[in-house]
Design a protein around this motif. Structure first.
Motif, PDB file in Angstrom:
ATOM      1  N   HIS A  26      12.799  45.531 -41.338  1.00  0.00           N
ATOM      2  CA  HIS A  26      11.940  45.895 -42.468  1.00  0.00           C
ATOM      3  C   HIS A  26      12.635  46.931 -43.352  1.00  0.00           C
ATOM      4  O   HIS A  26      13.409  47.742 -42.862  1.00  0.00           O
ATOM      5  N   HIS A  39      11.689  54.305 -34.576  1.00  0.00           N
ATOM      6  CA  HIS A  39      12.642  55.001 -35.451  1.00  0.00           C
ATOM      7  C   HIS A  39      12.590  56.499 -35.159  1.00  0.00           C
ATOM      8  O   HIS A  39      12.447  57.323 -36.075  1.00  0.00           O
ATOM      9  N   CYS A  69      14.550  46.889 -37.023  1.00  0.00           N
ATOM     10  CA  CYS A  69      13.225  46.264 -37.098  1.00  0.00           C
ATOM     11  C   CYS A  69      13.171  45.141 -38.124  1.00  0.00           C
ATOM     12  O   CYS A  69      12.224  44.355 -38.144  1.00  0.00           O
ATOM     13  N   HIS A 112      12.878  50.285 -45.499  1.00  0.00           N
ATOM     14  CA  HIS A 112      12.286  51.628 -45.479  1.00  0.00           C
ATOM     15  C   HIS A 112      12.986  52.444 -46.565  1.00  0.00           C
ATOM     16  O   HIS A 112      13.816  53.309 -46.261  1.00  0.00           O
ATOM     17  N   CYS A 125       6.202  49.289 -39.962  1.00  0.00           N
ATOM     18  CA  CYS A 125       6.770  48.181 -39.184  1.00  0.00           C
ATOM     19  C   CYS A 125       6.382  48.241 -37.714  1.00  0.00           C
ATOM     20  O   CYS A 125       6.547  47.277 -36.979  1.00  0.00           O
ATOM     21  N   ALA A 174       7.874  50.044 -35.434  1.00  0.00           N
ATOM     22  CA  ALA A 174       8.991  50.532 -34.607  1.00  0.00           C
ATOM     23  C   ALA A 174       8.951  52.059 -34.515  1.00  0.00           C
ATOM     24  O   ALA A 174       8.319  52.717 -35.339  1.00  0.00           O
TER      25      ALA A 174
END
Ligand SMILES: [Zn+2]
Length: 211
Positions: free
Chosen positions: A172, A82, A170, A174, A78, A80
């Motif tokens: 998305h 994280h 984000c 995961h 994504c 980001a």
């Protein structure tokens, strides 16, 4: 010789790798918020050390669903950071010995404390719902505690004031990462303590003490 390469900011450290001669392995972050990259690195010159690093990198791609951008530089699909979740993926990956199976964890655990089977459902757009095989206030409390644990461990967010849904900011999914965090979510207090200790180590360990 003596070339200095900026490998980034150290964000996590395994001071002594129990599976490879107690070498020090560190995780570095390059770049901040926009598409940061993570590097797994050791200063050890020991034979086989680079193979051990490569194992950790590959474990991170499987266990946290990171992708290897270029040689040993990892990122989330994504884009980001994280960062906290990435650090957790790094630590869990370094706990594995080369003989351990390296595969994503299921989105289901047996919660030792409540004896409930906890299942997490992906609802899409990075939203996950925590569910348990039981009913009642005690069960609801446990669900919300585990959801809270996921928020802390993965820097996830609350969803519309619900107690059972959490989301990656984000937007998305995961799944692999969620499975990895879920194992630790019921026991988040000891994890937070571990993180504080790691943070203290990061400050205390001068570069000269690294090997
Ligand atoms: Zn993401």
């Amino acid at each position: 010789m003596g070339q200095i390469v900026d490998i980034g900011k150290r964000v996590e450290l395994v001071p002594m790798d129990p599976h490879f001669h107690d070498i020090t392995i560190a995780l570095y972050q390059q770049g901040q918020d926009e598409n940061p990259l993570f590097l797994v690195h050791t200063y050890s010159q020991m034979e086989g050390a680079q193979k051990r690093i490569q194992f950790a990198v590959e474990a991170m791609t499987h266990m946290g669903n990171l992708v290897e951008n270029t040689h040993r530089l990892l990122r989330f699909p994504c884009g980001a950071a994280h960062q906290l979740a990435c650090r957790r993926t790094f630590l869990e990956s370094c706990k594995l010995s080369p003989n351990d199976p390296v595969e994503p964890r299921p989105l289901q655990i047996l919660d030792k404390k409540s004896r409930l089977t906890i299942t997490v459902n992906s609802l899409g757009n990075g939203i996950y719902q925590v569910m348990a095989d039981g009913e009642g206030r005690r069960v609801d409390r446990r669900i919300s505690a585990i959801a809270g644990g996921l928020m802390k461990l993965g820097e996830m967010e609350e969803v519309d004031g619900t107690l059972d849904k959490v989301a990656f900011p984000c937007g998305h999914s995961h799944d692999a990462l969620l499975g990895l965090l879920l194992v630790r979510a019921p026991n988040v207090r000891s994890i937070v303590r571990e993180q504080e200790m790691a943070a203290a180590r990061g400050i205390l360990a001068a570069p000269s003490q690294q090997n």
